[in-house]
Scaffold this motif. Sequence first.
Motif, mmCIF file in Angstrom:
data_model
loop_
_atom_site.group_PDB
_atom_site.id
_atom_site.type_symbol
_atom_site.label_atom_id
_atom_site.label_comp_id
_atom_site.label_asym_id
_atom_site.label_seq_id
_atom_site.Cartn_x
_atom_site.Cartn_y
_atom_site.Cartn_z
ATOM 1 N N MET A 96 0.817 -1.208 0.000
ATOM 2 C CA MET A 96 0.000 0.000 0.000
ATOM 3 C C MET A 96 0.851 1.258 0.000
ATOM 4 O O MET A 96 0.431 2.303 -0.498
ATOM 5 C CB MET A 96 -0.923 0.013 1.226
ATOM 6 C CG MET A 96 -1.962 -1.093 1.232
ATOM 7 S SD MET A 96 -3.127 -0.987 -0.140
ATOM 8 C CE MET A 96 -4.057 0.468 0.317
ATOM 9 N N TYR A 97 2.074 1.163 0.543
ATOM 10 C CA TYR A 97 2.984 2.308 0.549
ATOM 11 C C TYR A 97 3.801 2.404 -0.732
ATOM 12 O O TYR A 97 4.692 3.247 -0.831
ATOM 13 C CB TYR A 97 3.897 2.257 1.777
ATOM 14 C CG TYR A 97 3.212 2.686 3.052
ATOM 15 C CD1 TYR A 97 2.830 4.014 3.254
ATOM 16 C CD2 TYR A 97 2.910 1.762 4.045
ATOM 17 C CE1 TYR A 97 2.183 4.399 4.410
ATOM 18 C CE2 TYR A 97 2.259 2.145 5.210
ATOM 19 C CZ TYR A 97 1.895 3.472 5.385
ATOM 20 O OH TYR A 97 1.243 3.857 6.537
ATOM 21 N N GLY A 98 3.525 1.534 -1.693
ATOM 22 C CA GLY A 98 4.106 1.695 -3.025
ATOM 23 C C GLY A 98 5.338 0.876 -3.327
ATOM 24 O O GLY A 98 5.999 1.135 -4.345
ATOM 25 N N LEU A 99 5.676 -0.120 -2.507
ATOM 26 C CA LEU A 99 6.834 -0.951 -2.823
ATOM 27 C C LEU A 99 6.514 -1.835 -4.024
ATOM 28 O O LEU A 99 5.413 -2.391 -4.142
ATOM 29 C CB LEU A 99 7.221 -1.831 -1.625
ATOM 30 C CG LEU A 99 8.288 -1.240 -0.695
ATOM 31 C CD1 LEU A 99 7.728 -0.031 0.062
ATOM 32 C CD2 LEU A 99 8.795 -2.284 0.296
ATOM 33 N N HIS A 100 7.484 -1.977 -4.921
ATOM 34 C CA HIS A 100 7.296 -2.776 -6.126
ATOM 35 C C HIS A 100 7.343 -4.265 -5.800
ATOM 36 O O HIS A 100 7.762 -4.681 -4.717
ATOM 37 C CB HIS A 100 8.356 -2.429 -7.165
ATOM 38 C CG HIS A 100 8.263 -0.999 -7.638
ATOM 39 N ND1 HIS A 100 7.127 -0.475 -8.198
ATOM 40 C CD2 HIS A 100 9.179 0.008 -7.626
ATOM 41 C CE1 HIS A 100 7.335 0.797 -8.511
ATOM 42 N NE2 HIS A 100 8.565 1.121 -8.164
ATOM 43 N N ASN A 101 6.929 -5.071 -6.763
ATOM 44 C CA ASN A 101 6.816 -6.513 -6.550
ATOM 45 C C ASN A 101 8.141 -7.148 -6.140
ATOM 46 O O ASN A 101 8.164 -8.026 -5.270
ATOM 47 C CB ASN A 101 6.288 -7.193 -7.820
ATOM 48 C CG ASN A 101 4.821 -6.863 -8.069
ATOM 49 O OD1 ASN A 101 4.089 -6.521 -7.133
ATOM 50 N ND2 ASN A 101 4.386 -6.951 -9.311
ATOM 51 N N ASN A 102 9.245 -6.729 -6.765
ATOM 52 C CA ASN A 102 10.543 -7.317 -6.414
ATOM 53 C C ASN A 102 10.898 -7.022 -4.952
ATOM 54 O O ASN A 102 11.389 -7.901 -4.229
ATOM 55 C CB ASN A 102 11.640 -6.777 -7.337
ATOM 56 C CG ASN A 102 11.540 -7.323 -8.733
ATOM 57 O OD1 ASN A 102 10.837 -8.307 -8.975
ATOM 58 N ND2 ASN A 102 12.231 -6.689 -9.685
ATOM 59 N N ALA A 103 10.651 -5.790 -4.545
ATOM 60 C CA ALA A 103 10.934 -5.418 -3.157
ATOM 61 C C ALA A 103 10.027 -6.178 -2.199
ATOM 62 O O ALA A 103 10.457 -6.590 -1.110
ATOM 63 C CB ALA A 103 10.757 -3.917 -2.966
ATOM 64 N N LEU A 104 8.769 -6.397 -2.597
ATOM 65 C CA LEU A 104 7.849 -7.152 -1.745
ATOM 66 C C LEU A 104 8.271 -8.612 -1.630
ATOM 67 O O LEU A 104 8.191 -9.208 -0.549
ATOM 68 C CB LEU A 104 6.424 -7.056 -2.301
ATOM 69 C CG LEU A 104 5.739 -5.694 -2.181
ATOM 70 C CD1 LEU A 104 4.429 -5.683 -2.935
ATOM 71 C CD2 LEU A 104 5.503 -5.341 -0.709
ATOM 72 N N ILE B 95 6.136 1.161 10.022
ATOM 73 C CA ILE B 95 5.195 1.049 8.906
ATOM 74 C C ILE B 95 3.924 0.336 9.366
ATOM 75 O O ILE B 95 2.812 0.720 8.997
ATOM 76 C CB ILE B 95 5.861 0.296 7.739
ATOM 77 C CG1 ILE B 95 7.011 1.129 7.163
ATOM 78 C CG2 ILE B 95 4.855 -0.053 6.652
ATOM 79 C CD1 ILE B 95 7.897 0.392 6.190
ATOM 80 N N TYR B 96 4.106 -0.681 10.200
ATOM 81 C CA TYR B 96 2.972 -1.483 10.665
ATOM 82 C C TYR B 96 2.005 -0.665 11.510
ATOM 83 O O TYR B 96 0.781 -0.786 11.377
ATOM 84 C CB TYR B 96 3.499 -2.670 11.475
ATOM 85 C CG TYR B 96 2.492 -3.781 11.686
ATOM 86 C CD1 TYR B 96 2.257 -4.728 10.696
ATOM 87 C CD2 TYR B 96 1.780 -3.875 12.873
ATOM 88 C CE1 TYR B 96 1.336 -5.752 10.885
ATOM 89 C CE2 TYR B 96 0.852 -4.895 13.072
ATOM 90 C CZ TYR B 96 0.643 -5.836 12.078
ATOM 91 O OH TYR B 96 -0.270 -6.847 12.270
ATOM 92 N N ILE B 97 2.541 0.185 12.368
ATOM 93 C CA ILE B 97 1.699 0.948 13.303
ATOM 94 C C ILE B 97 1.326 2.324 12.756
ATOM 95 O O ILE B 97 0.563 3.065 13.373
ATOM 96 C CB ILE B 97 2.430 1.099 14.660
ATOM 97 C CG1 ILE B 97 1.449 1.361 15.801
ATOM 98 C CG2 ILE B 97 3.514 2.171 14.597
ATOM 99 C CD1 ILE B 97 2.076 1.346 17.178
ATOM 100 N N ASN B 98 1.818 2.650 11.573
ATOM 101 C CA ASN B 98 1.707 4.004 11.031
ATOM 102 C C ASN B 98 0.268 4.473 10.825
ATOM 103 O O ASN B 98 -0.021 5.670 10.903
ATOM 104 C CB ASN B 98 2.466 4.090 9.705
ATOM 105 C CG ASN B 98 2.791 5.508 9.306
ATOM 106 O OD1 ASN B 98 3.293 6.286 10.104
ATOM 107 N ND2 ASN B 98 2.494 5.858 8.062
#
Length: 514
Positions: A168-176, A219-222
């Motif tokens: 949801m924060y915009g990380l690309h598939n490779n990074a995920l 990020i989790y609690i953001n």
Amino acid sequence: MVSVEFVERQLKSLDTSKSTGVDNLNAKYLKLSASLIAPILAHMFNCSFNSNSFPKSFKLAKVIPIFKKGDKQDKNNYRPISILPIISLILERHVCQHLKAYLENNNLFYYRQSGFRENHSCQTALTKLLDDWISAIDKHEIVGTLFLDLSKAFDLVNHDILLHKLSMYGLHNNALDWSKSYLNSRFQKTFISGEQSTTREVVAGVPQGSVLGPILFLIYINDLPFVLSHSVADIFADDTTLSTQSKSLDSVVDSLSNDLLHVDQWCQLNHMSINSEKSKVMFISSSHNSREIANENPGIPYYSSEVNSCSSCKLLGITINNRLSWGDHIEQVIKKCNTYLYILSRIKLFLLNGNRKRFYNAYILPHFDFCCVIWGNCTSALEHKLVKLQKRAARVILDCDFCTPSSLMFADLKWMTFPERVIYQKAIQMFKTLHGHAPDYLRTSFTFTSEIHTRLLRSSTPFQLYTPKPNLEIYRNTFIFSGSSIWNSLPSYIQNSTSVQHFKSQYLRWVNQS
């Protein structure tokens, strides 16, 4: 991609006292061989990114239980310290730097999250929180504050939910894919007195002892603050404080009750839980409203129980009470400092004066300085207690008798008195705030006179700050008020210092000449 230069720089900066992981690769030898192994490690790290997989050998943690206090037979009285392979931390540091830069540059962090972020600290978080409380009291409002305790928050992070939030924060598939590999199939084993346990899988939580874990938790609690309807959240990692204010005590209680239910719903969706026994609520007001609060002493309902009201609570290392007086905290500071001062008095015969000063600077002075920007606004009687302790420390270091004037001892040691040191620390924080080395939530609290007046008054300069007018005497204790007054008293050449270190040296030179 990871450069050889980055890896070599990280290896050469390793702390040689750092504990080794299960691979038994010592920091000392990694540091000595930095130039030889850096190209190999850089290649290995880049292979990790190209294949979207985190090395399996980096996922095994050594856990050492450290005793805290109480019954040594009770496992709950031990803190588990997780130690990962040192090499893995270098790879994580590369990822962490880029992920942090992405989140900060795109303003994706909740603006009042102060944990694990550059230019943010316990001091900045508490400064903003206390200023907001006192500003409300100055308007004759009642402040209600809910100190939330999230049970084992770092250990309960659900990996699937975290990966969804990363997307949801915009990380690309490779990074995920790489992040999924990093989180999943992690293991740990416990080491006690030369013995080790069997290996067990870690099925939840961010990796303890890691570099990347804290940023993943942020990020989790953001998104937690966005479920609130009536209160404002101040967060430092997992320390969460909800605050609201109103002229009516019932309104404050209702607002906190509603938002507590919203947070509970968030916790259920995110596989976390609120510890209602350790959570506390505190009501703060002027003396005019304090009697009403004391008579009702309301708690906040939470299912079949309630969050109890308290008159004092420890937050980020500072003891805060509902009168916003600092006697409780200062007594604790004096107690800690007296312990170290006693130790110094016993070992001083074996130390030269220079080493005695270093002992004071390492073990006693940090207790005076820690967040004194907040609690340094104490009564003159409390200031006297702290200065008295300083005098005793000076006599121990210099072997002086009780007849020696403190001014001579302080001059010899080049010490400031505690009140002078508070002003010094406030001046430093002001410089950081106005020169981009502090959170935006502090910078936006201040207004330059040039932003108010269309033309500068003869008595003002371009760096002169507007000082708000207080309704109540307590408002003078805010950082907004006292910080502005201190800043305006500084010569312009100090205000225009080129760095924090330059500011400190210029300020000290100016003070000594005054």
